[in-house]
Design a protein around this motif. Structure first.
Motif, PDB file in Angstrom:
ATOM      1  N   ALA A   1      30.074  48.131  36.988  1.00  6.85           N
ATOM      2  CA  ALA A   1      30.527  48.858  35.804  1.00  6.85           C
ATOM      3  C   ALA A   1      30.276  48.001  34.571  1.00  6.85           C
ATOM      4  O   ALA A   1      30.387  46.771  34.613  1.00  6.85           O
ATOM      5  CB  ALA A   1      32.008  49.210  35.906  1.00  6.85           C
ATOM      6  N   MET A   2      29.927  48.663  33.489  1.00  2.61           N
ATOM      7  CA  MET A   2      29.750  48.003  32.195  1.00  2.61           C
ATOM      8  C   MET A   2      30.968  48.335  31.337  1.00  2.61           C
ATOM      9  O   MET A   2      31.284  49.502  31.129  1.00  2.61           O
ATOM     10  CB  MET A   2      28.464  48.491  31.526  1.00  2.61           C
ATOM     11  CG  MET A   2      27.212  48.211  32.342  1.00  2.61           C
ATOM     12  SD  MET A   2      25.747  49.125  31.767  1.00  2.61           S
ATOM     13  CE  MET A   2      25.441  48.310  30.199  1.00  2.61           C
ATOM     14  N   HIS A   3      31.659  47.306  30.865  1.00  2.00           N
ATOM     15  CA  HIS A   3      32.876  47.500  30.073  1.00  2.00           C
ATOM     16  C   HIS A   3      32.675  46.903  28.686  1.00  2.00           C
ATOM     17  O   HIS A   3      32.190  45.781  28.551  1.00  2.00           O
ATOM     18  CB  HIS A   3      34.076  46.840  30.754  1.00  2.00           C
ATOM     19  CG  HIS A   3      35.375  47.066  30.032  1.00  2.00           C
ATOM     20  ND1 HIS A   3      35.804  46.254  29.006  1.00  2.00           N
ATOM     21  CD2 HIS A   3      36.324  48.024  30.179  1.00  2.00           C
ATOM     22  CE1 HIS A   3      36.970  46.694  28.559  1.00  2.00           C
ATOM     23  NE2 HIS A   3      37.306  47.765  29.247  1.00  2.00           N
ATOM     24  N   ARG A   4      33.062  47.649  27.681  1.00  2.00           N
ATOM     25  CA  ARG A   4      32.922  47.187  26.288  1.00  2.00           C
ATOM     26  C   ARG A   4      34.233  47.420  25.540  1.00  2.00           C
ATOM     27  O   ARG A   4      34.858  48.472  25.672  1.00  2.00           O
ATOM     28  CB  ARG A   4      31.785  47.917  25.585  1.00  2.00           C
ATOM     29  CG  ARG A   4      31.676  47.636  24.076  1.00  2.00           C
ATOM     30  CD  ARG A   4      30.384  48.220  23.518  1.00  2.00           C
ATOM     31  NE  ARG A   4      29.233  47.506  24.059  1.00  2.00           N
ATOM     32  CZ  ARG A   4      27.968  47.939  23.978  1.00  2.00           C
ATOM     33  NH1 ARG A   4      27.708  49.093  23.394  1.00  2.00           N
ATOM     34  NH2 ARG A   4      26.996  47.227  24.485  1.00  2.00           N
ATOM     35  N   THR A   5      34.655  46.423  24.774  1.00  2.00           N
ATOM     36  CA  THR A   5      35.812  46.547  23.895  1.00  2.00           C
ATOM     37  C   THR A   5      35.348  46.387  22.459  1.00  2.00           C
ATOM     38  O   THR A   5      34.607  45.444  22.150  1.00  2.00           O
ATOM     39  CB  THR A   5      36.873  45.475  24.208  1.00  2.00           C
ATOM     40  OG1 THR A   5      37.204  45.522  25.593  1.00  2.00           O
ATOM     41  CG2 THR A   5      38.137  45.705  23.386  1.00  2.00           C
ATOM     42  N   LEU A   6      35.769  47.291  21.582  1.00  2.00           N
ATOM     43  CA  LEU A   6      35.425  47.234  20.165  1.00  2.00           C
ATOM     44  C   LEU A   6      36.718  47.209  19.353  1.00  2.00           C
ATOM     45  O   LEU A   6      37.570  48.093  19.507  1.00  2.00           O
ATOM     46  CB  LEU A   6      34.565  48.433  19.769  1.00  2.00           C
ATOM     47  CG  LEU A   6      33.184  48.515  20.443  1.00  2.00           C
ATOM     48  CD1 LEU A   6      32.493  49.823  20.098  1.00  2.00           C
ATOM     49  CD2 LEU A   6      32.306  47.329  20.043  1.00  2.00           C
TER      50      LEU A   6
ATOM     51  N   LEU B   1      30.284  42.699  32.434  1.00  2.00           N
ATOM     52  CA  LEU B   1      29.678  43.333  33.598  1.00  2.00           C
ATOM     53  C   LEU B   1      30.624  43.097  34.765  1.00  2.00           C
ATOM     54  O   LEU B   1      30.885  41.955  35.144  1.00  2.00           O
ATOM     55  CB  LEU B   1      28.298  42.751  33.900  1.00  2.00           C
ATOM     56  CG  LEU B   1      27.618  43.286  35.165  1.00  2.00           C
ATOM     57  CD1 LEU B   1      27.447  44.806  35.095  1.00  2.00           C
ATOM     58  CD2 LEU B   1      26.272  42.600  35.388  1.00  2.00           C
ATOM     59  N   LEU B   2      31.160  44.189  35.318  1.00  2.00           N
ATOM     60  CA  LEU B   2      32.168  44.103  36.370  1.00  2.00           C
ATOM     61  C   LEU B   2      31.584  44.553  37.699  1.00  2.00           C
ATOM     62  O   LEU B   2      30.656  45.370  37.751  1.00  2.00           O
ATOM     63  CB  LEU B   2      33.371  44.981  36.017  1.00  2.00           C
ATOM     64  CG  LEU B   2      34.008  44.749  34.643  1.00  2.00           C
ATOM     65  CD1 LEU B   2      35.104  45.787  34.392  1.00  2.00           C
ATOM     66  CD2 LEU B   2      34.547  43.334  34.532  1.00  2.00           C
ATOM     67  N   ILE B   3      32.156  44.045  38.779  1.00  2.00           N
ATOM     68  CA  ILE B   3      31.729  44.454  40.116  1.00  2.00           C
ATOM     69  C   ILE B   3      32.942  44.511  41.029  1.00  2.00           C
ATOM     70  O   ILE B   3      33.848  43.676  40.942  1.00  2.00           O
ATOM     71  CB  ILE B   3      30.650  43.490  40.679  1.00  2.00           C
ATOM     72  CG1 ILE B   3      30.095  44.024  42.002  1.00  2.00           C
ATOM     73  CG2 ILE B   3      31.199  42.076  40.833  1.00  2.00           C
ATOM     74  CD1 ILE B   3      28.845  43.305  42.470  1.00  2.00           C
ATOM     75  N   ASP B   4      32.982  45.539  41.852  1.00  2.00           N
ATOM     76  CA  ASP B   4      34.019  45.659  42.876  1.00  2.00           C
ATOM     77  C   ASP B   4      33.472  45.017  44.151  1.00  2.00           C
ATOM     78  O   ASP B   4      32.516  45.523  44.742  1.00  2.00           O
ATOM     79  CB  ASP B   4      34.354  47.129  43.117  1.00  2.00           C
ATOM     80  CG  ASP B   4      35.246  47.324  44.335  1.00  2.00           C
ATOM     81  OD1 ASP B   4      36.045  46.406  44.616  1.00  2.00           O
ATOM     82  OD2 ASP B   4      35.141  48.367  45.005  1.00  2.00           O
ATOM     83  N   PRO B   5      34.037  43.893  44.596  1.00  2.00           N
ATOM     84  CA  PRO B   5      33.460  43.173  45.738  1.00  2.00           C
ATOM     85  C   PRO B   5      33.510  43.954  47.044  1.00  2.00           C
ATOM     86  O   PRO B   5      32.725  43.682  47.951  1.00  2.00           O
ATOM     87  CB  PRO B   5      34.313  41.896  45.814  1.00  2.00           C
ATOM     88  CG  PRO B   5      35.591  42.235  45.130  1.00  2.00           C
ATOM     89  CD  PRO B   5      35.230  43.217  44.057  1.00  2.00           C
TER      90      PRO B   5
ATOM     91  N   TRP C   1      38.370  44.371  39.993  1.00  2.00           N
ATOM     92  CA  TRP C   1      37.097  44.034  39.369  1.00  2.00           C
ATOM     93  C   TRP C   1      36.921  42.529  39.245  1.00  2.00           C
ATOM     94  O   TRP C   1      37.839  41.814  38.887  1.00  2.00           O
ATOM     95  CB  TRP C   1      36.996  44.648  37.973  1.00  2.00           C
ATOM     96  CG  TRP C   1      37.034  46.141  37.928  1.00  2.00           C
ATOM     97  CD1 TRP C   1      38.053  46.929  37.485  1.00  2.00           C
ATOM     98  CD2 TRP C   1      35.998  47.033  38.338  1.00  2.00           C
ATOM     99  NE1 TRP C   1      37.721  48.257  37.589  1.00  2.00           N
ATOM    100  CE2 TRP C   1      36.463  48.351  38.111  1.00  2.00           C
ATOM    101  CE3 TRP C   1      34.713  46.848  38.875  1.00  2.00           C
ATOM    102  CZ2 TRP C   1      35.696  49.475  38.404  1.00  2.00           C
ATOM    103  CZ3 TRP C   1      33.955  47.972  39.155  1.00  2.00           C
ATOM    104  CH2 TRP C   1      34.445  49.257  38.930  1.00  2.00           C
ATOM    105  N   GLN C   2      35.745  42.075  39.551  1.00  2.00           N
ATOM    106  CA  GLN C   2      35.358  40.691  39.291  1.00  2.00           C
ATOM    107  C   GLN C   2      34.282  40.692  38.213  1.00  2.00           C
ATOM    108  O   GLN C   2      33.468  41.620  38.146  1.00  2.00           O
ATOM    109  CB  GLN C   2      34.826  40.021  40.562  1.00  2.00           C
ATOM    110  CG  GLN C   2      35.861  39.837  41.645  1.00  2.00           C
ATOM    111  CD  GLN C   2      35.300  39.147  42.870  1.00  2.00           C
ATOM    112  OE1 GLN C   2      34.096  38.851  42.945  1.00  2.00           O
ATOM    113  NE2 GLN C   2      36.150  38.894  43.850  1.00  2.00           N
ATOM    114  N   GLU C   3      34.285  39.671  37.375  1.00  2.00           N
ATOM    115  CA  GLU C   3      33.258  39.576  36.338  1.00  2.00           C
ATOM    116  C   GLU C   3      31.994  38.985  36.948  1.00  2.00           C
ATOM    117  O   GLU C   3      32.009  37.880  37.491  1.00  2.00           O
ATOM    118  CB  GLU C   3      33.770  38.731  35.174  1.00  2.00           C
ATOM    119  CG  GLU C   3      34.908  39.414  34.417  1.00  2.00           C
ATOM    120  CD  GLU C   3      35.383  38.610  33.219  1.00  2.00           C
ATOM    121  OE1 GLU C   3      34.939  37.461  33.067  1.00  2.00           O
ATOM    122  OE2 GLU C   3      36.207  39.142  32.442  1.00  2.00           O
ATOM    123  N   ALA C   4      30.904  39.747  36.866  1.00  2.00           N
ATOM    124  CA  ALA C   4      29.647  39.309  37.465  1.00  2.00           C
ATOM    125  C   ALA C   4      28.958  38.228  36.642  1.00  2.00           C
ATOM    126  O   ALA C   4      28.085  37.526  37.133  1.00  2.00           O
ATOM    127  CB  ALA C   4      28.710  40.498  37.644  1.00  2.00           C
TER     128      ALA C   4
END
Length: 259
Positions: free
Chosen positions: A148-153, A138-142, A103-106
């Motif tokens: 993909a949307m990733h959230r940490t709480l 916001l992640l993207i597979d190049p 994953w790369q951060e968009a």
């Protein structure tokens, strides 16, 4: 010409005829449907009728309209990406996820303060309106373009117990796991997966085709006493990726002897 001679609204009859052609293989997956003019001639109907029929098939998820290119039959092939949900730990104490490096951060992660909802509180075993640190990515597979949307709480009380976590709550999950273990926690995880139709922001951010559900993965990291410590949420289009799990057998709890 295959003129429509069935009961029901005319656009529904056209939609049914096109659906039959798709399911029979006349229009195979990923193929371009005939143009509006060709469909008008084929079924002997007007342009508005063809457009309404195409709209109905889009809503069903059978076709995907690509602006400037036309209407395409939705693919029935395998998802572009398999996301493995294993967690490994190296000999030097680092945590590794199999897909962690794809994953790369968009865009820059967003850190904020928020509060539990009924849903997130249930995962964290907290009441509503409990204070949390949040981090959205916001992640993207190049390789495949999968987004993909990733959230940490992280509950405030957990962050307060780990000073480095309170200072930088937007660390990547593997780094958070290491901080928690360095604090003396013995970690375990539970995970649930559910599907829902996308909200407007999810559809836009994930660039989803019509009638495509979102897979919502919720992973909770538990501490030594099995108390939930953090909640991670991952969301992506169900047409783009699938989840893979490695399952091992737990030890069955010892039974107490009968008195």
């Amino acid at each position: 010409m295959s003129e429509i001679q069935r009961p029901g609204a005319l656009y529904q009859q056209v939609a049914a005829a096109i659906r039959e052609a798709i399911l029979s293989g006349e229009f195979p997956p990923d193929s371009l449907l005939p143009s509006e003019a060709q469909l008008m001639t084929r079924y002997g109907v007007s342009r508005p009728t063809v457009r309404n029929a195409i709209a109905a098939l889009r809503a069903e998820g059978l076709i995907d309209v690509r602006h400037g290119k036309g209407s395409f039959v939705r693919s029935d092939g395998q998802p572009a990406l398999t996301i493995e949900r294993r967690i490994s730990r190296t000999t030097d104490g680092r945590f590794v996820m199999p897909n962690g490096d794809i994953w790369q951060e968009a865009e820059e992660p967003s850190t904020y303060r928020t509060r539990t909802t009924k849903t997130t509180g249930r995962f964290l075993q907290l009441g509503e309106e409990e204070a949390l640190f949040g981090c959205d990515r916001l992640l993207i597979d190049p390789n495949t373009g999968t987004r993909a949307m990733h959230r940490t709480l992280i509950p405030f009380e957990v962050a307060d117990a780990v000073p480095l976590l309170a200072e930088e709550p937007c660390k990547r999950p593997a780094a958070i796991y290491r901080l928690l273990t360095q604090d003396g926690q013995k970690l375990s995880w539970t995970e649930t997966v559910r599907a829902h139709m996308p909200l407007p922001d999810e559809r836009t951010t994930l660039q989803l085709p019509d009638a495509t559900p979102v897979l919502h993965v919720a992973r909770v990291a538990h501490g030594t006493d099995d108390r939930p410590l953090i909640l991670e949420e991952l969301r992506f289009g169900a047409d783009r990726a699938e989840l893979a799990y490695r399952i091992t057998a737990d030890k069955e709890p010892a039974r107490r002897p009968r008195a």
